[in-house]
Scaffold this motif. Structure first.
Motif, PDB file in Angstrom:
ATOM      1  N   GLY A  13      84.690 117.834  59.456  1.00  0.00           N
ATOM      2  CA  GLY A  13      84.276 117.239  58.186  1.00  0.00           C
ATOM      3  C   GLY A  13      83.114 116.262  58.331  1.00  0.00           C
ATOM      4  O   GLY A  13      82.606 115.758  57.329  1.00  0.00           O
ATOM      5  N   HIS A  14      82.687 115.973  59.548  1.00  0.00           N
ATOM      6  CA  HIS A  14      81.617 114.996  59.754  1.00  0.00           C
ATOM      7  C   HIS A  14      80.329 115.615  60.303  1.00  0.00           C
ATOM      8  O   HIS A  14      79.406 114.894  60.673  1.00  0.00           O
ATOM      9  N   GLY A  15      80.275 116.946  60.339  1.00  0.00           N
ATOM     10  CA  GLY A  15      79.097 117.623  60.875  1.00  0.00           C
ATOM     11  C   GLY A  15      77.833 117.323  60.092  1.00  0.00           C
ATOM     12  O   GLY A  15      76.776 117.109  60.675  1.00  0.00           O
ATOM     13  N   HIS A  16      77.958 117.280  58.750  1.00  0.00           N
ATOM     14  CA  HIS A  16      76.755 117.067  57.939  1.00  0.00           C
ATOM     15  C   HIS A  16      76.126 115.708  58.201  1.00  0.00           C
ATOM     16  O   HIS A  16      74.906 115.570  58.199  1.00  0.00           O
ATOM     17  N   GLU A  17      76.967 114.702  58.456  1.00  0.00           N
ATOM     18  CA  GLU A  17      76.426 113.362  58.767  1.00  0.00           C
ATOM     19  C   GLU A  17      75.590 113.426  60.045  1.00  0.00           C
ATOM     20  O   GLU A  17      74.517 112.834  60.131  1.00  0.00           O
ATOM     21  N   LEU A  18      76.082 114.163  61.031  1.00  0.00           N
ATOM     22  CA  LEU A  18      75.324 114.288  62.286  1.00  0.00           C
ATOM     23  C   LEU A  18      74.012 115.026  62.035  1.00  0.00           C
ATOM     24  O   LEU A  18      72.949 114.624  62.509  1.00  0.00           O
ATOM     25  N   LEU A  40      71.509 123.121  67.160  1.00  0.00           N
ATOM     26  CA  LEU A  40      72.250 124.364  66.950  1.00  0.00           C
ATOM     27  C   LEU A  40      73.682 124.027  66.562  1.00  0.00           C
ATOM     28  O   LEU A  40      74.298 123.147  67.172  1.00  0.00           O
ATOM     29  N   LYS A  41      74.224 124.723  65.566  1.00  0.00           N
ATOM     30  CA  LYS A  41      75.631 124.499  65.201  1.00  0.00           C
ATOM     31  C   LYS A  41      76.462 125.619  65.803  1.00  0.00           C
ATOM     32  O   LYS A  41      76.225 126.794  65.518  1.00  0.00           O
ATOM     33  N   THR A  42      77.404 125.251  66.639  1.00  0.00           N
ATOM     34  CA  THR A  42      78.279 126.251  67.253  1.00  0.00           C
ATOM     35  C   THR A  42      79.148 126.878  66.155  1.00  0.00           C
ATOM     36  O   THR A  42      79.717 126.161  65.333  1.00  0.00           O
ATOM     37  N   GLN A  43      79.214 128.197  66.174  1.00  0.00           N
ATOM     38  CA  GLN A  43      79.992 128.913  65.155  1.00  0.00           C
ATOM     39  C   GLN A  43      81.444 129.064  65.611  1.00  0.00           C
ATOM     40  O   GLN A  43      81.745 129.053  66.807  1.00  0.00           O
ATOM     41  N   ASP A  44      82.338 129.173  64.643  1.00  0.00           N
ATOM     42  CA  ASP A  44      83.742 129.532  64.883  1.00  0.00           C
ATOM     43  C   ASP A  44      84.545 128.488  65.660  1.00  0.00           C
ATOM     44  O   ASP A  44      85.484 128.835  66.367  1.00  0.00           O
ATOM     45  N   THR A  45      84.193 127.203  65.522  1.00  0.00           N
ATOM     46  CA  THR A  45      85.075 126.181  66.108  1.00  0.00           C
ATOM     47  C   THR A  45      86.240 125.972  65.127  1.00  0.00           C
ATOM     48  O   THR A  45      86.102 126.223  63.929  1.00  0.00           O
ATOM     49  N   THR A  46      87.372 125.498  65.626  1.00  0.00           N
ATOM     50  CA  THR A  46      88.534 125.366  64.731  1.00  0.00           C
ATOM     51  C   THR A  46      88.943 123.908  64.477  1.00  0.00           C
ATOM     52  O   THR A  46      88.896 123.435  63.342  1.00  0.00           O
ATOM     53  N   GLU A  49      84.034 120.067  64.964  1.00  0.00           N
ATOM     54  CA  GLU A  49      82.729 120.728  64.790  1.00  0.00           C
ATOM     55  C   GLU A  49      81.898 120.452  66.039  1.00  0.00           C
ATOM     56  O   GLU A  49      82.088 119.438  66.701  1.00  0.00           O
ATOM     57  N   GLU A  50      80.995 121.366  66.334  1.00  0.00           N
ATOM     58  CA  GLU A  50      80.212 121.217  67.562  1.00  0.00           C
ATOM     59  C   GLU A  50      78.746 121.562  67.323  1.00  0.00           C
ATOM     60  O   GLU A  50      78.440 122.533  66.633  1.00  0.00           O
ATOM     61  N   TYR A  51      77.879 120.727  67.902  1.00  0.00           N
ATOM     62  CA  TYR A  51      76.428 120.932  67.814  1.00  0.00           C
ATOM     63  C   TYR A  51      75.832 120.896  69.209  1.00  0.00           C
ATOM     64  O   TYR A  51      76.308 120.159  70.080  1.00  0.00           O
ATOM     65  N   VAL A  52      74.781 121.679  69.409  1.00  0.00           N
ATOM     66  CA  VAL A  52      74.059 121.662  70.675  1.00  0.00           C
ATOM     67  C   VAL A  52      72.632 121.195  70.385  1.00  0.00           C
ATOM     68  O   VAL A  52      71.917 121.827  69.603  1.00  0.00           O
ATOM     69  N   VAL A  53      72.261 120.053  70.954  1.00  0.00           N
ATOM     70  CA  VAL A  53      70.878 119.585  70.852  1.00  0.00           C
ATOM     71  C   VAL A  53      70.141 120.244  72.011  1.00  0.00           C
ATOM     72  O   VAL A  53      70.392 119.937  73.177  1.00  0.00           O
TER      73      VAL A  53
END
Ligand code: HEM
Length: 105
Positions: A13-18, A40-46, A49-53
């Motif tokens: 729920g906090h991905g957009h803030e990042l 990059l936003k990692t797809q299909d996390t449960t 949320e995960e991002y790759v800079v």
């Protein structure tokens, strides 16, 4: 070429803030040897949320200079200043040498 990725896990729920924090470049794009940065936003996390800079450099030495620079410190200053509980769960760093590259003809 040299690629360095920083994988950041955030609370669900906090991905957009990042994303917003990365929206406008600060100074990395002006640094010598910088080629590109992608979030990059990692797809299909449960459960999080995960991002790759992903940062691409002309060589390892350019990245190493950036990490020691005021540009790097400035980009990460907010983290130290903030008194809010962080939504960042953790991060991990990976480095890659580009061995083969094909570009569109
Ligand atoms: C120690 C763990 C790290 C965390 C938790 C972290 C997190 C962040 C955050 C939240 C931002 C957005 C800046 C803001 O909100 O003002 C940022 C910027 C950035 N981070 Fe990190 N970071 C870390 C280390 C690294 C490392 C090792 C790299 C190397 C690839 C990196 C690459 C970047 C880049 C390229 C930017 C954008 C800089 C700019 O626009 O000038 N980070 N980081």
């Amino acid at each position: 070429m040299f690629i360095v990725t920083n994988t950041i896990r955030v609370k669900s729920g906090h991905g957009h803030e990042l994303e917003e924090r990365f929206r406008n470049p600060k100074t990395v794009h002006e640094f010598p040897g910088f080629v590109r940065m992608q979030l990059l936003k990692t797809q299909d996390t449960t459960d999080h949320e995960e991002y790759v800079v992903s940062t691409t450099w002309e060589g390892k030495e350019f990245f190493e200079k950036w990490v020691e620079s005021d540009s790097f410190k400035g980009a990460h200053a907010k983290r130290r200043e903030s008194k809010e509980p962080s939504t960042i769960l953790g991060n991990s760093l990976h480095t890659y040498e580009v061995v083969v590259e094909h570009l569109p003809a």
